[in-house]
Design a protein around this motif. Structure first.
Motif, PDB file in Angstrom:
ATOM      1  N   GLU A 161     -51.241 -58.772 -16.886  1.00 61.98           N
ATOM      2  CA  GLU A 161     -51.354 -58.647 -18.341  1.00 61.98           C
ATOM      3  C   GLU A 161     -52.744 -58.145 -18.739  1.00 61.98           C
ATOM      4  O   GLU A 161     -53.387 -58.676 -19.634  1.00 61.98           O
ATOM      5  CB  GLU A 161     -51.036 -59.975 -19.022  1.00 61.98           C
ATOM      6  N   LEU A 162     -53.165 -57.053 -18.077  1.00 66.48           N
ATOM      7  CA  LEU A 162     -54.494 -56.486 -18.300  1.00 66.48           C
ATOM      8  C   LEU A 162     -54.410 -54.964 -18.285  1.00 66.48           C
ATOM      9  O   LEU A 162     -53.877 -54.371 -17.346  1.00 66.48           O
ATOM     10  CB  LEU A 162     -55.458 -56.953 -17.204  1.00 66.48           C
ATOM     11  N   TRP A 163     -54.955 -54.357 -19.342  1.00 72.47           N
ATOM     12  CA  TRP A 163     -54.983 -52.901 -19.463  1.00 72.47           C
ATOM     13  C   TRP A 163     -56.349 -52.493 -19.979  1.00 72.47           C
ATOM     14  O   TRP A 163     -56.912 -53.148 -20.866  1.00 72.47           O
ATOM     15  CB  TRP A 163     -53.908 -52.412 -20.428  1.00 72.47           C
ATOM     16  N   VAL A 164     -56.888 -51.399 -19.432  1.00 72.22           N
ATOM     17  CA  VAL A 164     -58.232 -50.945 -19.790  1.00 72.22           C
ATOM     18  C   VAL A 164     -58.255 -49.426 -19.855  1.00 72.22           C
ATOM     19  O   VAL A 164     -57.650 -48.758 -19.002  1.00 72.22           O
ATOM     20  CB  VAL A 164     -59.280 -51.405 -18.737  1.00 72.22           C
ATOM     21  N   VAL A 165     -58.960 -48.904 -20.833  1.00 68.37           N
ATOM     22  CA  VAL A 165     -59.292 -47.482 -20.881  1.00 68.37           C
ATOM     23  C   VAL A 165     -60.796 -47.394 -21.057  1.00 68.37           C
ATOM     24  O   VAL A 165     -61.371 -48.027 -21.946  1.00 68.37           O
ATOM     25  CB  VAL A 165     -58.577 -46.748 -22.036  1.00 68.37           C
ATOM     26  N   ALA A 166     -61.434 -46.626 -20.191  1.00 72.01           N
ATOM     27  CA  ALA A 166     -62.874 -46.364 -20.289  1.00 72.01           C
ATOM     28  C   ALA A 166     -63.055 -44.850 -20.330  1.00 72.01           C
ATOM     29  O   ALA A 166     -62.446 -44.130 -19.545  1.00 72.01           O
ATOM     30  CB  ALA A 166     -63.611 -46.960 -19.092  1.00 72.01           C
ATOM     31  N   ASP A 167     -63.863 -44.385 -21.251  1.00 77.48           N
ATOM     32  CA  ASP A 167     -64.094 -42.953 -21.438  1.00 77.48           C
ATOM     33  C   ASP A 167     -65.583 -42.689 -21.284  1.00 77.48           C
ATOM     34  O   ASP A 167     -66.381 -43.068 -22.146  1.00 77.48           O
ATOM     35  CB  ASP A 167     -63.606 -42.531 -22.827  1.00 77.48           C
ATOM     36  N   GLY A 168     -65.954 -42.072 -20.169  1.00 78.24           N
ATOM     37  CA  GLY A 168     -67.349 -41.759 -19.905  1.00 78.24           C
ATOM     38  C   GLY A 168     -67.939 -40.913 -21.018  1.00 78.24           C
ATOM     39  O   GLY A 168     -67.262 -40.071 -21.594  1.00 78.24           O
TER      40      GLY A 168
ATOM     41  N   GLU B 231     -63.569 -37.533 -17.814  1.00 75.13           N
ATOM     42  CA  GLU B 231     -64.428 -38.680 -17.522  1.00 75.13           C
ATOM     43  C   GLU B 231     -63.734 -39.997 -17.868  1.00 75.13           C
ATOM     44  O   GLU B 231     -64.383 -41.020 -18.026  1.00 75.13           O
ATOM     45  CB  GLU B 231     -65.756 -38.536 -18.260  1.00 75.13           C
ATOM     46  N   ASP B 232     -62.402 -39.964 -17.979  1.00 76.38           N
ATOM     47  CA  ASP B 232     -61.629 -41.166 -18.291  1.00 76.38           C
ATOM     48  C   ASP B 232     -61.296 -41.932 -17.018  1.00 76.38           C
ATOM     49  O   ASP B 232     -61.139 -41.348 -15.949  1.00 76.38           O
ATOM     50  CB  ASP B 232     -60.296 -40.810 -18.952  1.00 76.38           C
ATOM     51  N   ALA B 233     -61.152 -43.235 -17.184  1.00 72.35           N
ATOM     52  CA  ALA B 233     -60.622 -44.090 -16.127  1.00 72.35           C
ATOM     53  C   ALA B 233     -59.758 -45.140 -16.812  1.00 72.35           C
ATOM     54  O   ALA B 233     -60.008 -45.490 -17.973  1.00 72.35           O
ATOM     55  CB  ALA B 233     -61.751 -44.754 -15.346  1.00 72.35           C
ATOM     56  N   PHE B 234     -58.719 -45.601 -16.126  1.00 72.08           N
ATOM     57  CA  PHE B 234     -57.859 -46.612 -16.740  1.00 72.08           C
ATOM     58  C   PHE B 234     -57.406 -47.622 -15.710  1.00 72.08           C
ATOM     59  O   PHE B 234     -57.454 -47.387 -14.498  1.00 72.08           O
ATOM     60  CB  PHE B 234     -56.653 -45.978 -17.433  1.00 72.08           C
ATOM     61  N   LEU B 235     -56.973 -48.758 -16.236  1.00 67.53           N
ATOM     62  CA  LEU B 235     -56.447 -49.841 -15.424  1.00 67.53           C
ATOM     63  C   LEU B 235     -55.119 -50.246 -16.051  1.00 67.53           C
ATOM     64  O   LEU B 235     -55.054 -50.503 -17.254  1.00 67.53           O
ATOM     65  CB  LEU B 235     -57.436 -51.008 -15.445  1.00 67.53           C
ATOM     66  N   ASP B 236     -54.083 -50.274 -15.255  1.00 66.58           N
ATOM     67  CA  ASP B 236     -52.726 -50.577 -15.725  1.00 66.58           C
ATOM     68  C   ASP B 236     -52.169 -51.680 -14.833  1.00 66.58           C
ATOM     69  O   ASP B 236     -51.596 -51.407 -13.793  1.00 66.58           O
ATOM     70  CB  ASP B 236     -51.891 -49.290 -15.642  1.00 66.58           C
ATOM     71  N   LEU B 237     -52.388 -52.934 -15.237  1.00 74.33           N
ATOM     72  CA  LEU B 237     -51.961 -54.079 -14.435  1.00 74.33           C
ATOM     73  C   LEU B 237     -51.049 -55.008 -15.250  1.00 74.33           C
ATOM     74  O   LEU B 237     -51.450 -56.104 -15.653  1.00 74.33           O
ATOM     75  CB  LEU B 237     -53.183 -54.869 -13.939  1.00 74.33           C
TER      76      LEU B 237
END
Length: 193
Positions: free
Chosen positions: A34-41, A24-30
């Motif tokens: 200069e933006l990084w995100v980890v979201a864990d459902g 249920e993870d999603a991530f953003l690698d930009l």
């Protein structure tokens, strides 16, 4: 772009792990933004994977503002709006008023030689600097609350039957509380979300 900002390199990967059959993870690698995100459902809850995906997609669509304060405000506003949508509109659309659709989130953004970490839940951000590892985020979990308020040891809190219960997450409560840490970025810094 400054010398610090142009030096960002990153890699991203997600893994199902050992506990659940579904990721249920999603991530953003930009790095270019200069933006990084980890979201864990939130595992075991209605549509945790959808919640984490919606967070990452919404943050990816934000226009790239200049200035760290403006970007932090923009991300906070986006997460508050998603909290409202996940908590009301989307949960009610599932036809189950008592269901919960949510996700933890940790965001790292940089602007020149300054950076910010924004989070809700127990998704973490670590900084490796000068051969030392620092945890920038602090878990929003029952275990952490027991350690802080009940003055339990980490081992005692981990044995609590609901130790991993979250105290904050996007979509979990009517009012979202986010924590933010700002820091100076130094050459050689490495981060792990």
């Amino acid at each position: 772009m400054s010398e610090v900002a142009s030096a960002w390199r990153s890699a991203a990967r997600t893994d199902t792990g050992k506990v659940r059959a579904r990721n249920e993870d999603a991530f953003l690698d930009l790095p270019e933004r200069e933006l990084w995100v980890v979201a864990d459902g939130m595992g075991g809850h209605q549509n945790g994977a959808l919640a984490s995906r919606l967070i990452v997609e919404a943050l990816a669509e934000l226009p790239h503002e200049r200035g760290l304060e403006q970007r932090v405000a923009q991300i906070r506003g986006c997460l508050h709006e998603l909290n409202r949508r996940l908590g009301q509109d989307l949960t009610l659309a599932c036809g189950q008023a008592d269901s919960l659709m949510g996700s933890t989130v940790v965001v790292f953004l940089a602007e020149d030689d300054r950076a910010a970490c924004i989070w809700a839940g127990d998704s973490r951000c670590y900084l490796w600097r000068s051969s030392r590892l620092y945890q920038l985020s602090r878990d929003h979990s029952l275990a952490q609350l027991l350690i802080e308020e009940q003055q339990m040891s980490a081992e005692e809190a981990a044995r609590h039957p609901r130790a991993h219960a979250l105290t904050r997450a996007v979509g979990a409560c009517e009012a979202l509380q986010l924590d933010i840490v700002e820091l100076d970025v130094l050459p050689g810094d490495a981060l792990l979300l």
